[in-house]
Scaffold this motif. Structure first.
Motif, PDB file in Angstrom:
ATOM      1  N   THR A  90       0.827  -1.213   0.000  1.00 24.66           N
ATOM      2  CA  THR A  90       0.000   0.000   0.000  1.00 24.66           C
ATOM      3  C   THR A  90       0.857   1.256   0.000  1.00 24.66           C
ATOM      4  O   THR A  90       0.354   2.356  -0.174  1.00 24.66           O
ATOM      5  CB  THR A  90      -0.930   0.023   1.227  1.00 24.66           C
ATOM      6  OG1 THR A  90      -0.131  -0.059   2.421  1.00 24.66           O
ATOM      7  CG2 THR A  90      -1.911  -1.154   1.184  1.00 24.66           C
ATOM      8  N   SER A  91       2.166   1.091   0.204  1.00 24.01           N
ATOM      9  CA  SER A  91       3.089   2.218   0.181  1.00 24.01           C
ATOM     10  C   SER A  91       4.482   1.713  -0.161  1.00 24.01           C
ATOM     11  O   SER A  91       4.879   0.634   0.270  1.00 24.01           O
ATOM     12  CB  SER A  91       3.129   2.919   1.545  1.00 24.01           C
ATOM     13  OG  SER A  91       4.166   3.890   1.583  1.00 24.01           O
ATOM     14  N   THR A  92       5.210   2.503  -0.959  1.00 21.07           N
ATOM     15  CA  THR A  92       6.602   2.165  -1.243  1.00 21.07           C
ATOM     16  C   THR A  92       7.556   2.939  -0.327  1.00 21.07           C
ATOM     17  O   THR A  92       8.756   2.736  -0.369  1.00 21.07           O
ATOM     18  CB  THR A  92       6.964   2.482  -2.703  1.00 21.07           C
ATOM     19  OG1 THR A  92       6.942   3.904  -2.912  1.00 21.07           O
ATOM     20  CG2 THR A  92       6.017   1.790  -3.669  1.00 21.07           C
ATOM     21  N   PHE A  93       6.999   3.855   0.476  1.00 18.54           N
ATOM     22  CA  PHE A  93       7.766   4.719   1.379  1.00 18.54           C
ATOM     23  C   PHE A  93       8.606   5.753   0.627  1.00 18.54           C
ATOM     24  O   PHE A  93       9.539   6.317   1.173  1.00 18.54           O
ATOM     25  CB  PHE A  93       8.632   3.900   2.340  1.00 18.54           C
ATOM     26  CG  PHE A  93       7.839   3.265   3.455  1.00 18.54           C
ATOM     27  CD1 PHE A  93       7.926   3.734   4.750  1.00 18.54           C
ATOM     28  CD2 PHE A  93       6.991   2.189   3.210  1.00 18.54           C
ATOM     29  CE1 PHE A  93       7.193   3.162   5.779  1.00 18.54           C
ATOM     30  CE2 PHE A  93       6.257   1.605   4.221  1.00 18.54           C
ATOM     31  CZ  PHE A  93       6.354   2.093   5.514  1.00 18.54           C
ATOM     32  N   LEU A 142      10.834   8.032   3.100  1.00 18.28           N
ATOM     33  CA  LEU A 142      10.219   8.242   4.410  1.00 18.28           C
ATOM     34  C   LEU A 142      10.825   7.319   5.463  1.00 18.28           C
ATOM     35  O   LEU A 142      11.511   6.344   5.137  1.00 18.28           O
ATOM     36  CB  LEU A 142       8.712   7.998   4.308  1.00 18.28           C
ATOM     37  CG  LEU A 142       7.955   8.885   3.311  1.00 18.28           C
ATOM     38  CD1 LEU A 142       6.498   8.455   3.225  1.00 18.28           C
ATOM     39  CD2 LEU A 142       8.063  10.355   3.703  1.00 18.28           C
ATOM     40  N   ASP A 143      10.545   7.614   6.708  1.00 16.98           N
ATOM     41  CA  ASP A 143      11.042   6.816   7.823  1.00 16.98           C
ATOM     42  C   ASP A 143      10.660   5.343   7.631  1.00 16.98           C
ATOM     43  O   ASP A 143       9.492   5.024   7.427  1.00 16.98           O
ATOM     44  CB  ASP A 143      10.447   7.348   9.131  1.00 16.98           C
ATOM     45  CG  ASP A 143      10.987   6.645  10.358  1.00 16.98           C
ATOM     46  OD1 ASP A 143      12.181   6.293  10.368  1.00 16.98           O
ATOM     47  OD2 ASP A 143      10.211   6.433  11.304  1.00 16.98           O
ATOM     48  N   GLY A 144      11.654   4.462   7.666  1.00 21.90           N
ATOM     49  CA  GLY A 144      11.409   3.035   7.497  1.00 21.90           C
ATOM     50  C   GLY A 144      11.593   2.544   6.072  1.00 21.90           C
ATOM     51  O   GLY A 144      11.494   1.350   5.801  1.00 21.90           O
ATOM     52  N   THR A 151      19.604  -0.850   2.531  1.00 24.05           N
ATOM     53  CA  THR A 151      19.712  -0.288   3.875  1.00 24.05           C
ATOM     54  C   THR A 151      18.468   0.544   4.182  1.00 24.05           C
ATOM     55  O   THR A 151      17.864   1.121   3.282  1.00 24.05           O
ATOM     56  CB  THR A 151      20.963   0.601   4.023  1.00 24.05           C
ATOM     57  OG1 THR A 151      20.863   1.689   3.084  1.00 24.05           O
ATOM     58  CG2 THR A 151      22.231  -0.196   3.760  1.00 24.05           C
ATOM     59  N   PRO A 152      18.078   0.618   5.457  1.00 21.10           N
ATOM     60  CA  PRO A 152      16.880   1.401   5.789  1.00 21.10           C
ATOM     61  C   PRO A 152      17.211   2.867   6.025  1.00 21.10           C
ATOM     62  O   PRO A 152      18.291   3.196   6.518  1.00 21.10           O
ATOM     63  CB  PRO A 152      16.401   0.751   7.087  1.00 21.10           C
ATOM     64  CG  PRO A 152      17.662   0.273   7.740  1.00 21.10           C
ATOM     65  CD  PRO A 152      18.582  -0.134   6.611  1.00 21.10           C
ATOM     66  N   PHE A 153      16.280   3.751   5.652  1.00 24.91           N
ATOM     67  CA  PHE A 153      16.374   5.135   6.111  1.00 24.91           C
ATOM     68  C   PHE A 153      15.528   5.243   7.366  1.00 24.91           C
ATOM     69  O   PHE A 153      14.346   4.881   7.363  1.00 24.91           O
ATOM     70  CB  PHE A 153      15.863   6.148   5.088  1.00 24.91           C
ATOM     71  CG  PHE A 153      15.691   7.508   5.709  1.00 24.91           C
ATOM     72  CD1 PHE A 153      16.794   8.287   5.987  1.00 24.91           C
ATOM     73  CD2 PHE A 153      14.442   7.962   6.112  1.00 24.91           C
ATOM     74  CE1 PHE A 153      16.658   9.514   6.630  1.00 24.91           C
ATOM     75  CE2 PHE A 153      14.294   9.185   6.748  1.00 24.91           C
ATOM     76  CZ  PHE A 153      15.405   9.966   7.010  1.00 24.91           C
ATOM     77  N   LEU A 154      16.129   5.738   8.435  1.00 21.76           N
ATOM     78  CA  LEU A 154      15.418   5.932   9.693  1.00 21.76           C
ATOM     79  C   LEU A 154      15.521   7.400  10.090  1.00 21.76           C
ATOM     80  O   LEU A 154      16.612   7.990  10.055  1.00 21.76           O
ATOM     81  CB  LEU A 154      16.010   5.041  10.786  1.00 21.76           C
ATOM     82  CG  LEU A 154      15.961   3.532  10.505  1.00 21.76           C
ATOM     83  CD1 LEU A 154      16.712   2.769  11.580  1.00 21.76           C
ATOM     84  CD2 LEU A 154      14.531   3.050  10.397  1.00 21.76           C
TER      85      LEU A 154
END
Length: 197
Positions: A90-93, A142-144, A151-154
């Motif tokens: 529902t979201s790609t962030f 976005l966060d996550g 790698t994640p963006f936090l």
């Protein structure tokens, strides 16, 4: 959230699915061409071997969005392997943000503080990209968000300045090789998911 990655040139005919980039597998369960990766009892990733027998993939690298046609055969493989299927994304962030203000960074002359409108919310961040101006639209992680490199963006703070999102270049989005400028968009409304609009 999950993210798919595929690059036949560098990794062979394997579709990688990252479920938890902050963890690492300590055991695997292989059934046919499905290898589920577990940390304890939590599934943290899935490798789909010989994937071209099931679905043809043209992508090289991150696949930001898995539509129904892509996901259906993947979930069929998971069902046959006795694994839990993947929900529809529902979201790609990755969202469109409109620049509402720019400030000089008080401690780093090569960076700028950027204020962004994402529809019903505002976010602040820091960037090195110099091609931003008030009123322009760009794409932010976005966060996550799981980036193109896995790698994640936090969200965090740098020197007491909030970094609530990350402005993306063309390369960050897997749309080309340009990495010295922010990727600007003409279409789409602030707050919209960039890959789902």
């Amino acid at each position: 959230m999950y993210r798919f990655y595929y690059n036949r040139k560098t990794a062979g005919d394997v579709l990688y699915c990252v479920l938890d980039s902050s963890s690492y597998p300590d055991s695997t369960k292989k059934v046919g061409d499905v290898v589920a990766l577990y940390h304890g009892k939590e599934r943290v990733g899935i490798n789909f071997l010989n994937i071209s027998k099931t679905i043809k993939i043209k992508a090289e690298g991150m696949i930001p969005y898995a539509g129904s046609e892509f996901l259906a055969p993947i979930n069929h493989m998971l069902e046959n392997a006795g694994e839990e299927t993947l929900p529809k994304q529902t979201s790609t962030f990755y969202a469109i943000g409109e620049v509402t203000g720019l400030e000089e960074h008080p401690l780093d002359e090569k960076k700028t503080i950027v204020h962004l409108c994402l529809g019903d919310k505002t976010l602040d961040t820091v960037t090195r990209y110099a091609n931003l101006a008030k009123g322009c639209k760009t794409v932010v992680a976005l966060d996550g968000c799981l980036r193109i490199d896995g790698t994640p963006f936090l969200a965090h703070s740098e020197k007491n300045i909030p970094v609530e999102c990350e402005i993306c270049s063309q390369k960050d989005l897997g749309l080309g090789e340009e990495s010295k400028e922010a990727f600007l968009v003409e279409e789409g409304e602030p707050g919209e998911d960039f890959f789902l609009r």
